[in-house]
Scaffold this motif. Structure first.
Motif, PDB file in Angstrom:
ATOM      1  N   GLU A   1       0.841  -1.193   0.000  1.00 30.80           N
ATOM      2  CA  GLU A   1       0.000   0.000   0.000  1.00 30.80           C
ATOM      3  C   GLU A   1       0.878   1.247   0.000  1.00 30.80           C
ATOM      4  O   GLU A   1       1.857   1.336   0.745  1.00 30.80           O
ATOM      5  CB  GLU A   1      -0.913   0.003   1.227  1.00 30.80           C
ATOM      6  CG  GLU A   1      -1.979   1.079   1.193  1.00 30.80           C
ATOM      7  CD  GLU A   1      -2.919   0.959   2.380  1.00 30.80           C
ATOM      8  OE1 GLU A   1      -3.815   1.810   2.498  1.00 30.80           O
ATOM      9  OE2 GLU A   1      -2.740   0.014   3.187  1.00 30.80           O
ATOM     10  N   TYR A   2       0.517   2.207  -0.863  1.00 28.81           N
ATOM     11  CA  TYR A   2       1.299   3.446  -0.973  1.00 28.81           C
ATOM     12  C   TYR A   2       0.601   4.594  -0.231  1.00 28.81           C
ATOM     13  O   TYR A   2      -0.589   4.511   0.118  1.00 28.81           O
ATOM     14  CB  TYR A   2       1.478   3.826  -2.444  1.00 28.81           C
ATOM     15  CG  TYR A   2       2.338   2.854  -3.213  1.00 28.81           C
ATOM     16  CD1 TYR A   2       3.729   2.926  -3.156  1.00 28.81           C
ATOM     17  CD2 TYR A   2       1.756   1.844  -3.977  1.00 28.81           C
ATOM     18  CE1 TYR A   2       4.518   2.024  -3.859  1.00 28.81           C
ATOM     19  CE2 TYR A   2       2.542   0.945  -4.681  1.00 28.81           C
ATOM     20  CZ  TYR A   2       3.913   1.034  -4.620  1.00 28.81           C
ATOM     21  OH  TYR A   2       4.692   0.141  -5.312  1.00 28.81           O
TER      22      TYR A   2
ATOM     23  N   ILE B   1       4.693   5.854   8.049  1.00 25.99           N
ATOM     24  CA  ILE B   1       5.722   6.824   8.355  1.00 25.99           C
ATOM     25  C   ILE B   1       5.966   7.696   7.128  1.00 25.99           C
ATOM     26  O   ILE B   1       5.843   7.245   5.980  1.00 25.99           O
ATOM     27  CB  ILE B   1       7.028   6.141   8.812  1.00 25.99           C
ATOM     28  CG1 ILE B   1       7.992   7.175   9.412  1.00 25.99           C
ATOM     29  CG2 ILE B   1       7.654   5.375   7.665  1.00 25.99           C
ATOM     30  CD1 ILE B   1       9.215   6.569  10.059  1.00 25.99           C
ATOM     31  N   LEU B   2       6.311   8.951   7.376  1.00 20.58           N
ATOM     32  CA  LEU B   2       6.669   9.924   6.335  1.00 20.58           C
ATOM     33  C   LEU B   2       8.017  10.513   6.712  1.00 20.58           C
ATOM     34  O   LEU B   2       8.188  11.024   7.826  1.00 20.58           O
ATOM     35  CB  LEU B   2       5.606  11.028   6.255  1.00 20.58           C
ATOM     36  CG  LEU B   2       5.883  12.173   5.280  1.00 20.58           C
ATOM     37  CD1 LEU B   2       5.755  11.697   3.841  1.00 20.58           C
ATOM     38  CD2 LEU B   2       4.910  13.328   5.525  1.00 20.58           C
ATOM     39  N   ILE B   3       8.981  10.479   5.786  1.00 19.48           N
ATOM     40  CA  ILE B   3      10.319  10.966   6.060  1.00 19.48           C
ATOM     41  C   ILE B   3      10.777  11.854   4.899  1.00 19.48           C
ATOM     42  O   ILE B   3      10.463  11.589   3.731  1.00 19.48           O
ATOM     43  CB  ILE B   3      11.304   9.791   6.284  1.00 19.48           C
ATOM     44  CG1 ILE B   3      12.702  10.320   6.622  1.00 19.48           C
ATOM     45  CG2 ILE B   3      11.312   8.852   5.098  1.00 19.48           C
ATOM     46  CD1 ILE B   3      13.673   9.228   7.058  1.00 19.48           C
TER      47      ILE B   3
ATOM     48  N   SER C   1       7.935   7.359   2.043  1.00 17.02           N
ATOM     49  CA  SER C   1       6.887   6.916   2.976  1.00 17.02           C
ATOM     50  C   SER C   1       6.722   5.403   2.887  1.00 17.02           C
ATOM     51  O   SER C   1       7.138   4.767   1.898  1.00 17.02           O
ATOM     52  CB  SER C   1       5.546   7.590   2.646  1.00 17.02           C
ATOM     53  OG  SER C   1       5.055   7.122   1.397  1.00 17.02           O
ATOM     54  N   GLU C   2       6.093   4.847   3.920  1.00 12.95           N
ATOM     55  CA  GLU C   2       5.740   3.421   3.944  1.00 12.95           C
ATOM     56  C   GLU C   2       4.474   3.251   4.775  1.00 12.95           C
ATOM     57  O   GLU C   2       4.311   3.876   5.835  1.00 12.95           O
ATOM     58  CB  GLU C   2       6.869   2.570   4.530  1.00 12.95           C
ATOM     59  CG  GLU C   2       6.549   1.089   4.456  1.00 12.95           C
ATOM     60  CD  GLU C   2       7.605   0.228   5.097  1.00 12.95           C
ATOM     61  OE1 GLU C   2       7.611  -0.998   4.842  1.00 12.95           O
ATOM     62  OE2 GLU C   2       8.430   0.756   5.871  1.00 12.95           O
ATOM     63  N   VAL C   3       3.596   2.396   4.263  1.00 13.05           N
ATOM     64  CA  VAL C   3       2.347   2.070   4.952  1.00 13.05           C
ATOM     65  C   VAL C   3       2.366   0.567   5.250  1.00 13.05           C
ATOM     66  O   VAL C   3       2.529  -0.250   4.331  1.00 13.05           O
ATOM     67  CB  VAL C   3       1.118   2.438   4.085  1.00 13.05           C
ATOM     68  CG1 VAL C   3      -0.166   2.061   4.816  1.00 13.05           C
ATOM     69  CG2 VAL C   3       1.142   3.913   3.738  1.00 13.05           C
ATOM     70  N   LEU C   4       2.191   0.200   6.537  1.00 10.23           N
ATOM     71  CA  LEU C   4       2.222  -1.206   6.962  1.00 10.23           C
ATOM     72  C   LEU C   4       0.856  -1.613   7.478  1.00 10.23           C
ATOM     73  O   LEU C   4       0.387  -1.102   8.509  1.00 10.23           O
ATOM     74  CB  LEU C   4       3.263  -1.420   8.071  1.00 10.23           C
ATOM     75  CG  LEU C   4       4.736  -1.408   7.658  1.00 10.23           C
ATOM     76  CD1 LEU C   4       5.611  -1.568   8.900  1.00 10.23           C
ATOM     77  CD2 LEU C   4       5.012  -2.516   6.661  1.00 10.23           C
TER      78      LEU C   4
END
Length: 406
Positions: free
Chosen positions: A2-3, A44-46, A54-57
């Protein structure tokens, strides 16, 4: 997988920026964290203020990542309900780590990976966690930086410069009230809010000097609180020295041609376009009769040294005066041939439409008397002129003499 989406970005608006520094490259990184205890997912957003990752878990990937980073903790023997409770506790623990107080004591290190664009680890002596972030597109990255970083910093600048008291010395409640007031006013008219903040000379020159110093600009400009309004009238071109004015050159207008000249030109063009007619012989009132010349009367135009040959004419034996033979021209196709004289009954009549016979030579007949000699010479001149005109036109015209047509 997922983005990051717009909904995820909105969930991060209420989260604070966390800062960690990459000691190897001396690059600061800002990131935000969000976790949902209902869906059991996190994201998380960096950013390094230039790029965004970003990454969605989701829930199942979060549990798998936890076991990969912490293999000493196994969950294969847990019941489903116990596993859900364990995931919730682990997510709350991860949320506690991603706070200003919790991230300060964690080690921050980038690791090599083949599964993402940016991978880094947060760890301490008893725990380790890894993020596998993917790059966000340029359009969404600009929108995220504007909403999450740039606009809040402009409002904070307004609060710091327009506050009566130093913001750092105010209590938390007073700073919160001032921040709420500035935020509510700014969101009503964002353009006016940005203009009023950055157009103030003290704020604008402070940002200018900070930008110059931060980027190693020599001799940075100074900070000013008051500016003067410059003269906005454009400069005028320099005036040339006055020189002796030269009189203007007057050119005479072309005069139109006189009416007489136009008339003469039109008549000359008409004469050129009109066909040439043979000259008419002088009128002789004493002539009594005119006969059509025979085929033998035609005098051809020859070469040099040719002489006009007199035609054999019949003489009219009249009581008053002897008949005078005068050469005549053939009738044009527009006019009928002249009638044959009553004194020449045996003369055949020709139709005007019949073709002309070839010219023949005729013998000259002697004329009697002095008057005959005069008329003979006159006839020869007239006949020669008529022959030239007839050879050119191909037909002969009747000659008017004494007011009568023959």
């Amino acid at each position: 997988m997922e983005y990051l989406s717009e909904e995820h970005s909105k969930l991060l608006l209420a989260k604070e920026w966390l800062v960690k520094v990459d000691n190897d490259k001396s690059t600061p990184y800002l990131f935000k964290f969000y976790a949902s205890t209902v869906d059991l997912n996190c994201l998380i957003l960096i950013t390094d203020t230039k790029h965004v990752w970003s990454e969605v878990l989701p829930s199942h990937r979060f549990a798998r990542r936890w076991q990969d980073c912490n293999p000493q903790q196994r969950t294969e023997d847990l019941l489903p309900d116990d596993e859900d409770a364990w995931r919730l506790e682990s997510l709350q623990f991860l949320t506690t780590l991603h706070t200003i107080g919790g991230v300060a004591d964690l080690a921050f290190e980038f690791v090599k990976t083949s599964y993402s664009d940016l991978a880094f680890e947060l760890r301490n002596d008893t725990f380790r966690w890894r993020w596998e972030a993917f790059s966000v597109g340029p359009t969404m990255s600009a929108d995220i930086l504007s909403k999450h970083l740039i606009m809040p910093l402009i409002s904070a600048t307004h609060l710091a410069f327009f506050s009566g008291d130093p913001v750092g010395s105010l209590p938390e409640t007073e700073v919160q009230k001032a921040a709420d007031r500035v935020g509510r006013i700014g969101r009503r008219a964002v353009d006016t809010h940005v203009k009023n903040t950055l157009s103030r000379p003290l704020v604008a020159t402070t940002l200018r000097r900070m930008g110059a110093i931060f980027n190693f600009v020599p001799d940075p400009p100074r900070i000013v609180a008051e500016v003067q309004t410059p003269d906005l009238r454009p400069p005028s071109p320099p005036l040339r020295p006055a020189a002796a004015s030269e009189p203007p050159i007057l050119r005479a207008a072309p005069t139109p041609p006189a009416p007489q000249v136009l008339l003469a030109e039109s008549s000359s063009r008409a004469e050129k376009s009109a066909p040439r007619m043979p000259p008419k012989p002088p009128q002789d009132d004493s002539s009594v009769t005119e006969e059509e010349p025979d085929d033998d009367d035609f005098v051809p135009l020859g070469g040099k040294g040719k002489e006009p040959i007199a035609d054999h004419r019949r003489a009219d034996a009249g009581p008053s005066s002897p008949a005078r033979s005068v050469p005549s021209k053939r009738a044009t196709p527009d006019h009928a041939a002249p009638p044959v004289s009553r004194n020449s009954p045996n003369r055949p009549s020709r139709d005007s439409s019949s073709p002309l016979p070839p010219p023949k030579k005729s013998k000259r007949m002697p004329a009697a008397g002095s008057s005959g000699d005069d008329s003979s010479s006159e006839e020869q001149k007239t006949r020669a002129a008529g022959a030239k005109g007839g050879a050119r036109r191909g037909v002969k015209q009747p000659i008017k003499r004494g007011g009568k047509w023959f």
